[in-house]
Design a protein around this motif. Sequence first.
Motif, short mmCIF file in Angstrom:
data_model
loop_
_atom_site.label_atom_id
_atom_site.label_comp_id
_atom_site.label_asym_id
_atom_site.label_seq_id
_atom_site.Cartn_x
_atom_site.Cartn_y
_atom_site.Cartn_z
N ALA A 1 0.71 -1.30 0.04
CA ALA A 1 0.02 -0.13 0.00
C ALA A 1 0.81 1.14 -0.09
O ALA A 1 0.51 2.25 -0.53
N PHE A 2 1.91 1.22 0.66
CA PHE A 2 2.63 2.51 0.88
C PHE A 2 4.05 2.71 0.62
O PHE A 2 4.85 3.70 0.75
N VAL B 1 5.40 5.34 -2.03
CA VAL B 1 5.29 6.85 -1.86
C VAL B 1 5.85 7.20 -0.35
O VAL B 1 5.84 8.11 0.19
N ASN B 2 6.74 6.41 0.16
CA ASN B 2 7.61 6.74 1.20
C ASN B 2 8.86 6.19 1.03
O ASN B 2 9.25 5.42 0.25
N THR B 3 9.71 6.69 1.89
CA THR B 3 11.32 6.46 1.79
C THR B 3 11.28 5.07 2.47
O THR B 3 10.67 4.33 3.00
N GLU B 4 12.48 4.39 1.70
CA GLU B 4 12.94 2.94 2.08
C GLU B 4 13.11 2.96 3.67
O GLU B 4 12.70 2.05 4.21
N ASN C 1 -4.68 8.43 0.42
CA ASN C 1 -5.15 7.07 0.09
C ASN C 1 -6.45 7.30 -0.41
O ASN C 1 -7.64 6.84 0.04
N SER C 2 -6.51 7.67 -1.63
CA SER C 2 -7.84 7.82 -2.39
C SER C 2 -8.80 6.64 -2.52
O SER C 2 -10.21 6.70 -2.25
N ARG C 3 -8.17 5.49 -2.77
CA ARG C 3 -8.81 4.13 -2.65
C ARG C 3 -9.66 3.88 -1.45
O ARG C 3 -10.97 3.54 -1.60
N ALA C 4 -8.92 4.04 -0.44
CA ALA C 4 -9.74 3.79 0.92
C ALA C 4 -10.59 4.94 1.44
O ALA C 4 -11.70 4.60 1.74
N LEU C 5 -10.44 6.13 1.00
CA LEU C 5 -11.33 7.21 1.12
C LEU C 5 -12.67 6.86 0.35
O LEU C 5 -13.78 7.02 0.97
N LEU D 1 5.01 7.78 10.34
CA LEU D 1 5.91 6.83 9.66
C LEU D 1 7.20 6.97 9.61
O LEU D 1 7.55 7.74 8.69
N GLY D 2 8.07 6.35 10.30
CA GLY D 2 9.32 6.71 10.50
C GLY D 2 9.39 8.11 11.00
O GLY D 2 8.83 8.41 12.24
N ASN D 3 10.28 8.89 10.42
CA ASN D 3 10.39 10.45 10.73
C ASN D 3 9.45 11.26 9.88
O ASN D 3 9.44 12.46 9.91
N ASP D 4 8.64 10.52 9.05
CA ASP D 4 7.80 11.33 8.22
C ASP D 4 6.26 11.46 9.07
O ASP D 4 5.45 10.48 9.28
#
Length: 180
Positions: free
Chosen positions: A28-29, A32-35, A135-139, A157-160
């Motif tokens: 899912a994510f 769009v997020n850093t490794e 998360n447009s699909r979930a919305l 999510l981590g430092n984000d």
Amino acid sequence: MEQITIEKVTSTDIIKLQEIGRNTFFEAFAEVNTEENMKDYLENSFSEEKLKAELNNKNSQFYFALVGGNVVAYLKINVGEAQNEKMDNALEIERIYVLKAFHGKKVAQALYQKAIDIAYQIQVNKVWLGVWEENSRALRFYEKNGFTPFGKHSFWLGNDEQTDLLMKKALPNINELKAS
């Protein structure tokens, strides 16, 4: 598609829960997020210790969705003190995560219905959740099921720092349903 079966997760299912949790969250994510943030979140949020603690919390429940005997999705619900935002007379849907191969195949709807059935069984008057604002699909899924936004909260999510939209749905009183 084969029939969808919903089963309650028990402490003997910890490895299966860890696998489906990590796999569905990654699908899912990860794009769009850093490794680094993904690695941190997956290791901490789906550690055996954390999952055992969540499974042993009397105010939380997990359910698997199975197709052909394989776990393809899961649900986590919370009531009382286990809720991320404390609400009276409410059930929180904390997670509905489905493997991408099973998107659009009514698996999320089956898990959602399980949560609603439990909400009626325990006689709460609202169901709520937080969903990432991007998360447009979930919305769309939750809007289709009658949820409306009522606020926001931060999700790390981590430092984000990310923003979850808080959405709720009022449930009619069980006695009103019987009368109609």
